[in-house]
Design a protein around this motif. Structure first.
Motif, PDB file in Angstrom:
ATOM      1  N   ILE A 127       0.834  -1.206   0.000  1.00 38.20           N
ATOM      2  CA  ILE A 127       0.000   0.000   0.000  1.00 38.20           C
ATOM      3  C   ILE A 127       0.868   1.255   0.000  1.00 38.20           C
ATOM      4  O   ILE A 127       0.614   2.206  -0.749  1.00 38.20           O
ATOM      5  N   MET A 128       1.923   1.253   0.838  1.00 40.56           N
ATOM      6  CA  MET A 128       2.818   2.402   0.907  1.00 40.56           C
ATOM      7  C   MET A 128       3.527   2.608  -0.432  1.00 40.56           C
ATOM      8  O   MET A 128       3.725   3.743  -0.869  1.00 40.56           O
ATOM      9  N   SER A 129       3.908   1.486  -1.068  1.00 40.60           N
ATOM     10  CA  SER A 129       4.570   1.584  -2.365  1.00 40.60           C
ATOM     11  C   SER A 129       3.634   2.186  -3.411  1.00 40.60           C
ATOM     12  O   SER A 129       4.031   3.039  -4.210  1.00 40.60           O
ATOM     13  N   GLN A 130       2.371   1.734  -3.390  1.00 32.91           N
ATOM     14  CA  GLN A 130       1.391   2.260  -4.331  1.00 32.91           C
ATOM     15  C   GLN A 130       1.128   3.746  -4.089  1.00 32.91           C
ATOM     16  O   GLN A 130       1.010   4.536  -5.030  1.00 32.91           O
ATOM     17  N   LEU A 131       1.032   4.119  -2.817  1.00 31.28           N
ATOM     18  CA  LEU A 131       0.820   5.529  -2.476  1.00 31.28           C
ATOM     19  C   LEU A 131       2.010   6.378  -2.907  1.00 31.28           C
ATOM     20  O   LEU A 131       1.856   7.496  -3.412  1.00 31.28           O
ATOM     21  N   LYS A 132       3.207   5.822  -2.718  1.00 26.19           N
ATOM     22  CA  LYS A 132       4.421   6.540  -3.095  1.00 26.19           C
ATOM     23  C   LYS A 132       4.458   6.775  -4.602  1.00 26.19           C
ATOM     24  O   LYS A 132       4.773   7.876  -5.062  1.00 26.19           O
ATOM     25  N   GLU A 133       4.120   5.735  -5.371  1.00 21.57           N
ATOM     26  CA  GLU A 133       4.109   5.874  -6.826  1.00 21.57           C
ATOM     27  C   GLU A 133       3.072   6.908  -7.265  1.00 21.57           C
ATOM     28  O   GLU A 133       3.306   7.694  -8.177  1.00 21.57           O
ATOM     29  N   GLN A 134       1.920   6.919  -6.586  1.00 24.06           N
ATOM     30  CA  GLN A 134       0.873   7.880  -6.925  1.00 24.06           C
ATOM     31  C   GLN A 134       1.320   9.300  -6.615  1.00 24.06           C
ATOM     32  O   GLN A 134       1.076  10.232  -7.399  1.00 24.06           O
TER      33      GLN A 134
ATOM     34  N   GLY B 210       9.002  24.699  -7.965  1.00 24.36           N
ATOM     35  CA  GLY B 210       9.699  23.639  -8.681  1.00 24.36           C
ATOM     36  C   GLY B 210      10.740  22.951  -7.826  1.00 24.36           C
ATOM     37  O   GLY B 210      10.887  21.731  -7.864  1.00 24.36           O
ATOM     38  N   LEU B 211      11.456  23.726  -7.003  1.00 25.84           N
ATOM     39  CA  LEU B 211      12.486  23.159  -6.132  1.00 25.84           C
ATOM     40  C   LEU B 211      11.874  22.300  -5.037  1.00 25.84           C
ATOM     41  O   LEU B 211      12.391  21.235  -4.702  1.00 25.84           O
ATOM     42  N   GLN B 212      10.757  22.750  -4.481  1.00 23.24           N
ATOM     43  CA  GLN B 212      10.057  21.957  -3.457  1.00 23.24           C
ATOM     44  C   GLN B 212       9.539  20.651  -4.048  1.00 23.24           C
ATOM     45  O   GLN B 212       9.542  19.612  -3.386  1.00 23.24           O
ATOM     46  N   ASN B 213       9.109  20.722  -5.296  1.00 20.38           N
ATOM     47  CA  ASN B 213       8.627  19.534  -5.992  1.00 20.38           C
ATOM     48  C   ASN B 213       9.747  18.495  -6.106  1.00 20.38           C
ATOM     49  O   ASN B 213       9.547  17.303  -5.834  1.00 20.38           O
ATOM     50  N   ILE B 214      10.932  18.956  -6.498  1.00 19.72           N
ATOM     51  CA  ILE B 214      12.080  18.053  -6.636  1.00 19.72           C
ATOM     52  C   ILE B 214      12.432  17.432  -5.287  1.00 19.72           C
ATOM     53  O   ILE B 214      12.679  16.225  -5.193  1.00 19.72           O
ATOM     54  N   GLN B 215      12.452  18.258  -4.237  1.00 13.17           N
ATOM     55  CA  GLN B 215      12.790  17.748  -2.911  1.00 13.17           C
ATOM     56  C   GLN B 215      11.811  16.672  -2.460  1.00 13.17           C
ATOM     57  O   GLN B 215      12.209  15.631  -1.918  1.00 13.17           O
ATOM     58  N   SER B 216      10.538  16.887  -2.705  1.00 12.30           N
ATOM     59  CA  SER B 216       9.515  15.909  -2.321  1.00 12.30           C
ATOM     60  C   SER B 216       9.712  14.595  -3.067  1.00 12.30           C
ATOM     61  O   SER B 216       9.589  13.509  -2.497  1.00 12.30           O
ATOM     62  N   ARG B 217      10.036  14.682  -4.340  1.00  9.25           N
ATOM     63  CA  ARG B 217      10.220  13.475  -5.142  1.00  9.25           C
ATOM     64  C   ARG B 217      11.483  12.714  -4.729  1.00  9.25           C
ATOM     65  O   ARG B 217      11.501  11.485  -4.710  1.00  9.25           O
ATOM     66  N   LEU B 218      12.530  13.453  -4.391  1.00  5.75           N
ATOM     67  CA  LEU B 218      13.759  12.811  -3.910  1.00  5.75           C
ATOM     68  C   LEU B 218      13.503  12.040  -2.617  1.00  5.75           C
ATOM     69  O   LEU B 218      13.982  10.918  -2.434  1.00  5.75           O
ATOM     70  N   GLU B 219      12.744  12.645  -1.713  1.00  6.59           N
ATOM     71  CA  GLU B 219      12.434  11.998  -0.435  1.00  6.59           C
ATOM     72  C   GLU B 219      11.597  10.741  -0.646  1.00  6.59           C
ATOM     73  O   GLU B 219      11.803   9.728   0.028  1.00  6.59           O
ATOM     74  N   LEU B 220      10.659  10.792  -1.571  1.00  7.61           N
ATOM     75  CA  LEU B 220       9.822   9.630  -1.846  1.00  7.61           C
ATOM     76  C   LEU B 220      10.621   8.505  -2.498  1.00  7.61           C
ATOM     77  O   LEU B 220      10.400   7.327  -2.220  1.00  7.61           O
TER      78      LEU B 220
END
Length: 246
Positions: A51-58, A209-219
């Motif tokens: 579930i966490m993996s699916q949420l992360k991908e979403q 845009g920078l916050q977006n990148i940071q969020s994706r890196l963390e995920l």
């Protein structure tokens, strides 16, 4: 007297048998409950991970979808600005944009790509911007072949390049140079985008845009992925930190 003793011995034997049977049953029940508990815990853990993996991908997909329209909107504005100035250059921009669309379609279902793939689309974008800025825009890139397969969020480097161009070079009369350096230190790879900028012209719009990148890196990488920003002496440094994997 002897009969009574025999009877008592029989009663004691039956009690022992009953106790033994009950003890065996109880032990079996306890073991069954323990096994069931362990099984349910493992299954629950697997389901939770799924579930966490699916949420992360979403979440990654949602963040990625925020980037593409923004990028394409800016590119179309570039074309619009060139149509009445130089039709041949406008046609060149359209050609480069078609390549960008091709890349966007092929990576539509991908939340991450390697550096080599990402740099290819950056080159198409920079070709568009070089038509606009001419000699005002210089670009250099240093990356060992061994590091070109390092994984990063799709469109992350492109976003940094776009920020460097539109919020850095575009506001400088004489333009400037965008430097991209890829370096490995231990198990970490850093991808740094450096550009000159006018701090009085830096807009708050770059933060999204920078916050977006940071969020994706963390995920994608948890604590192993970071975006570091440094502004000093008229130079803007944006550094992606990602894990090195062979």
């Amino acid at each position: 007297m002897s009969i009574q003793m025999y009877g008592e011995a029989t009663v004691d034997l039956n009690e022992q048998q009953f106790t033994g049977v009950f003890s065996s049953f109880f032990n079996a029940l306890v073991m069954s409950l323990i096994w069931s508990g362990c099984y349910l815990a493992v299954v629950s853990r697997r389901e939770k991970k799924l579930i966490m993996s699916q949420l992360k991908e979403q979440q990654l997909e949602n963040l990625k979808s925020q980037i593409n329209p923004h990028f394409l909107f800016n590119t179309l504005n570039s074309i619009r600005g060139m149509i009445y100035q130089d039709q041949d250059k406008a046609a060149d921009i359209v050609t480069q944009l078609s390549e960008l669309f091709r890349y966007n379609l092929t990576t539509d279902l991908q939340t991450h790509v390697n550096f080599e793939q990402e740099w290819t689309v950056c080159e198409h974008y920079l070709a568009i911007e070089k038509v606009r800025f001419g000699k005002r825009l210089l670009v250099t890139m240093q990356c060992d072949d061994a590091l070109k397969k390092v994984v990063l969020p799709s469109m992350a480097l492109l976003t940094l390049i776009e920020n460097a161009t539109k919020h850095g070079i575009a506001h400088l009369v004489e333009g400037g140079e965008i430097k991209v350096d890829v370096v490995r230190t231990g198990e970490t790879v850093t991808i740094t985008v450096n550009n000159p900028f006018d701090e009085t012209k830096l807009k708050s719009g770059t933060k999204l845009g920078l916050q977006n990148i940071q969020s994706r890196l963390e995920l994608m990488f948890a604590q192993h992925g970071k975006l570091l920003i440094k502004k000093q002496s008229g130079q803007f440094n944006a550094t992606l930190e990602v894990p090195y994997a062979t």
